[in-house]
Write an enzyme that holds these catalytic residues in place. Structure first.
Site, PDB file in Angstrom:
ATOM      1  CG  LEU A 125     -55.568 -55.414 -35.631  1.00 48.48           C
ATOM      2  CD1 LEU A 125     -55.919 -54.581 -36.676  1.00 48.48           C
ATOM      3  CD2 LEU A 125     -54.023 -55.977 -35.378  1.00 48.48           C
ATOM      4  CB  SER A 126     -53.311 -52.785 -29.971  1.00 41.11           C
ATOM      5  OG  SER A 126     -53.301 -51.774 -29.138  1.00 41.11           O
ATOM      6  CB  SER A 128     -59.847 -53.702 -32.439  1.00 40.58           C
ATOM      7  OG  SER A 128     -59.651 -54.844 -31.558  1.00 40.58           O
ATOM      8  CB  SER A 198     -56.054 -64.096 -28.549  1.00 44.30           C
ATOM      9  OG  SER A 198     -57.200 -63.505 -28.434  1.00 44.30           O
TER      10      SER A 198
HETATM   11  N1  LIG Z   1     -45.842 -55.751 -29.135  1.00 46.22           N
HETATM   12  C1  LIG Z   1     -46.970 -55.571 -28.675  1.00 46.22           C
HETATM   13  N2  LIG Z   1     -47.969 -55.957 -29.436  1.00 46.22           N
HETATM   14  C2  LIG Z   1     -49.549 -55.696 -29.119  1.00 46.22           C
HETATM   15  N3  LIG Z   1     -49.560 -55.288 -27.909  1.00 46.22           N
HETATM   16  C3  LIG Z   1     -48.598 -54.612 -26.973  1.00 46.22           C
HETATM   17  C4  LIG Z   1     -47.085 -54.909 -27.304  1.00 46.22           C
HETATM   18  N4  LIG Z   1     -46.720 -54.398 -26.341  1.00 46.22           N
HETATM   19  C5  LIG Z   1     -47.493 -53.768 -25.373  1.00 46.22           C
HETATM   20  N5  LIG Z   1     -48.819 -54.012 -25.778  1.00 46.22           N
HETATM   21  C6  LIG Z   1     -49.636 -53.864 -24.924  1.00 46.22           C
HETATM   22  O1  LIG Z   1     -50.298 -55.017 -24.645  1.00 46.22           O
HETATM   23  C7  LIG Z   1     -51.656 -55.253 -24.839  1.00 46.22           C
HETATM   24  C8  LIG Z   1     -51.909 -56.448 -25.543  1.00 46.22           C
HETATM   25  O2  LIG Z   1     -51.711 -57.470 -24.545  1.00 46.22           O
HETATM   26  P1  LIG Z   1     -52.401 -58.949 -24.750  1.00 46.22           P
HETATM   27  O3  LIG Z   1     -52.020 -59.692 -23.662  1.00 46.22           O
HETATM   28  O4  LIG Z   1     -54.002 -58.649 -25.268  1.00 46.22           O
HETATM   29  O5  LIG Z   1     -51.642 -59.575 -26.059  1.00 46.22           O
HETATM   30  S1  LIG Z   1     -51.545 -60.908 -26.591  1.00 46.22           S
HETATM   31  O6  LIG Z   1     -52.811 -61.458 -26.489  1.00 46.22           O
HETATM   32  O7  LIG Z   1     -50.530 -61.520 -25.639  1.00 46.22           O
HETATM   33  O8  LIG Z   1     -50.966 -60.958 -28.011  1.00 46.22           O
HETATM   34  C9  LIG Z   1     -52.146 -54.141 -25.770  1.00 46.22           C
HETATM   35  O9  LIG Z   1     -53.501 -53.690 -25.146  1.00 46.22           O
HETATM   36  P2  LIG Z   1     -54.805 -53.397 -26.139  1.00 46.22           P
HETATM   37  O10 LIG Z   1     -54.308 -52.112 -26.793  1.00 46.22           O
HETATM   38  O11 LIG Z   1     -55.858 -53.479 -25.110  1.00 46.22           O
HETATM   39  O12 LIG Z   1     -54.973 -54.606 -27.028  1.00 46.22           O
HETATM   40  C10 LIG Z   1     -50.975 -52.978 -25.733  1.00 46.22           C
HETATM   41  O13 LIG Z   1     -51.404 -51.958 -24.791  1.00 46.22           O
HETATM   42  N1  LIG Z   2     -67.139 -48.776 -31.148  1.00 43.70           N
HETATM   43  C1  LIG Z   2     -66.374 -47.862 -30.918  1.00 43.70           C
HETATM   44  N2  LIG Z   2     -66.491 -46.635 -31.539  1.00 43.70           N
HETATM   45  C2  LIG Z   2     -65.602 -45.610 -31.435  1.00 43.70           C
HETATM   46  N3  LIG Z   2     -64.823 -45.626 -30.706  1.00 43.70           N
HETATM   47  C3  LIG Z   2     -64.360 -46.726 -30.004  1.00 43.70           C
HETATM   48  C4  LIG Z   2     -65.300 -47.856 -30.117  1.00 43.70           C
HETATM   49  N4  LIG Z   2     -64.813 -48.522 -29.013  1.00 43.70           N
HETATM   50  C5  LIG Z   2     -63.764 -48.176 -28.661  1.00 43.70           C
HETATM   51  N5  LIG Z   2     -63.499 -46.984 -28.965  1.00 43.70           N
HETATM   52  C6  LIG Z   2     -62.229 -46.045 -28.598  1.00 43.70           C
HETATM   53  O1  LIG Z   2     -60.978 -46.829 -29.167  1.00 43.70           O
HETATM   54  C7  LIG Z   2     -60.025 -46.902 -28.453  1.00 43.70           C
HETATM   55  C8  LIG Z   2     -59.551 -48.334 -28.025  1.00 43.70           C
HETATM   56  O2  LIG Z   2     -60.311 -49.054 -27.524  1.00 43.70           O
HETATM   57  P1  LIG Z   2     -59.815 -50.036 -26.498  1.00 43.70           P
HETATM   58  O3  LIG Z   2     -61.158 -50.640 -25.654  1.00 43.70           O
HETATM   59  O4  LIG Z   2     -59.027 -49.693 -25.530  1.00 43.70           O
HETATM   60  O5  LIG Z   2     -59.265 -51.100 -27.477  1.00 43.70           O
HETATM   61  P2  LIG Z   2     -58.372 -52.296 -27.197  1.00 43.70           P
HETATM   62  O6  LIG Z   2     -58.809 -52.831 -25.930  1.00 43.70           O
HETATM   63  O7  LIG Z   2     -58.740 -53.265 -28.535  1.00 43.70           O
HETATM   64  O8  LIG Z   2     -57.142 -51.984 -27.467  1.00 43.70           O
HETATM   65  C9  LIG Z   2     -60.583 -46.053 -27.181  1.00 43.70           C
HETATM   66  O9  LIG Z   2     -60.190 -44.892 -27.092  1.00 43.70           O
HETATM   67  C10 LIG Z   2     -61.985 -46.510 -27.167  1.00 43.70           C
HETATM   68  O10 LIG Z   2     -62.770 -45.105 -26.524  1.00 43.70           O
END
Ligand SMILES: Nc1ncnc2c1ncn2[C@@H]1O[C@H](COP(=O)(O)OS(=O)(=O)O)[C@@H](OP(=O)(O)O)[C@H]1O
Ligand SMILES: Nc1ncnc2c1ncn2[C@@H]1O[C@H](COP(=O)(O)OP(=O)(O)O)[C@@H](O)[C@H]1O
Length: 295
Positions: A125-126, A128, A198
């Site tokens: 998840l976003s 995570s 993904s």
């Molecule tokens: N609708 C929606 N759902 C999920 N995430 C969103 C969305 N819109 C924008 N974002 C931002 O885009 C990042 C995810 O992009 P990805 O290329 O990893 O997504 S995917 O694999 O195509 O589902 C994701 O980054 P991460 O938080 O690092 O996962 C978000 O910052």
């Molecule tokens: N193992 C962990 N324990 C606590 N916080 C974390 C850990 N890994 C990441 N974080 C924090 O969680 C938030 C999201 O991390 P990030 O790497 O951007 O996630 P993602 O790429 O899945 O969206 C950031 O603020 C990061 O500092």
């Protein structure tokens, strides 16, 4: 003694498969690289010896296997039939194309880098922790003298994939393209770290199928939505909950966790103490154990 019949037509660096018995009832016993300086050592490690084919062999035949081609066929590229890469073919909408083989192969690149190319696919998840762990892993491997490259979903969407939205078919295309790029990095001998949500199992499975067995290492960031939402570093969950972002993963768009994967990096509400560095070290240990940190 093993003779190298037909070896003169092979490239320097070709991979040869050592087979015991007749072609109909062949027992594969290993591979050696055709580097003249290392051939003896390679065969010796398999319990064989080589004398340039001048003496007869009890281990015959030795067949040439082209590694890049094998990987490509294993990749089940659309339209590629069997071993017909020497012929003009059609792949997807690309008509009349022919695979061009280069004499410098993956094995030689790996030899140069003293590592094995592979793809570490971090899904979750976003929020995570995918990007954080990807960078911690890249840093940990870099410190050990290993060449890595991070393909982060967010970053690739700034360029190659900036034409794609977050609707299901665009996410699938985003994942497919990153899978193909990751495959190229892996073929280059690089340890490629792909970190993207993904969310769909099928898309991840399709990327896995592009690579030789074992070279796709799926890492699931098993972190509950509640924790991810609590972190919300970009404020996106808040926007999604208020309806300002539609189709946000985990809120109003699905995430399908792996049913089976190589590694699970878990955090729970009760235990959130594992740092990204601890998690990165777990992946390093896995790579070490599987032999990816040596040529
Ligand atoms: N609708 C929606 N759902 C999920 N995430 C969103 C969305 N819109 C924008 N974002 C931002 O885009 C990042 C995810 O992009 P990805 O290329 O990893 O997504 S995917 O694999 O195509 O589902 C994701 O980054 P991460 O938080 O690092 O996962 C978000 O910052
Ligand atoms: N193992 C962990 N324990 C606590 N916080 C974390 C850990 N890994 C990441 N974080 C924090 O969680 C938030 C999201 O991390 P990030 O790497 O951007 O996630 P993602 O790429 O899945 O969206 C950031 O603020 C990061 O500092």
């Amino acid at each position: 003694m093993a003779s190298l019949q037909g070896a003169s037509s092979l490239f320097h660096g070709s991979l040869v498969e050592v087979v015991f018995g007749s072609p109909a009832l062949a027992l594969k016993i290993g591979f050696v690289s055709l580097f003249p300086s290392r051939l003896d050592a390679g065969c010796a490690s398999l319990g064989l010896s080589v004398d340039n084919g001048e003496r007869s062999s009890s281990l015959a035949p030795i067949r040439a296997v082209n590694e890049t081609r094998t990987a490509y066929i294993n990749g089940k590229a659309d339209g590629v039939q069997g071993e017909n890469l020497d012929q003009i073919s059609t792949v997807g909408n690309s008509t009349n194309i022919k695979w061009h083989q280069c004499s410098v192969g993956k094995l030689e690149r790996q030899e140069l880098l003293q590592q094995k190319g592979c793809v570490i696919w971090i899904t979750g998840l976003s929020g995570s922790g995918k990007s954080t762990v990807a960078c911690a892993l890249s840093r940990a491997l870099h410190a050990r003298g290993k060449l890595t490259y991070v393909l982060d979903g967010d970053n690739v969407r700034h360029g190659l994939n900036c034409d794609l939205s977050f609707k299901a078919e665009d996410r699938a295309e985003n994942i497919r393209r990153i899978g193909e790029v990751a495959k190229l990095f892996s073929d280059a001998g690089v340890i490629c770290i792909a970190s993207l949500i993904s969310p769909y199992r099928k898309d991840r499975a399709d990327c896995r199928a592009l690579l030789p067995e074992g070279d796709f290492i799926e890492v699931f960031m098993d972190v509950p939505l509640k924790i991810c939402e609590g972190r919300d570093p970009k404020g996106l969950y808040k926007l999604a909950r208020s309806g300002k972002i539609k189709g946000f993963t985990g809120v109003d768009d699905p995430y399908e966790p792996p049913l089976k994967c190589e590694m699970v990096l878990k955090q729970t509400e009760d235990d959130c103490t594992t740092t990204p560095y601890d998690m990165a070290e777990q992946v390093v240990s896995y790579l070490e154990e599987k032999g990816y940190l040596h040529a």
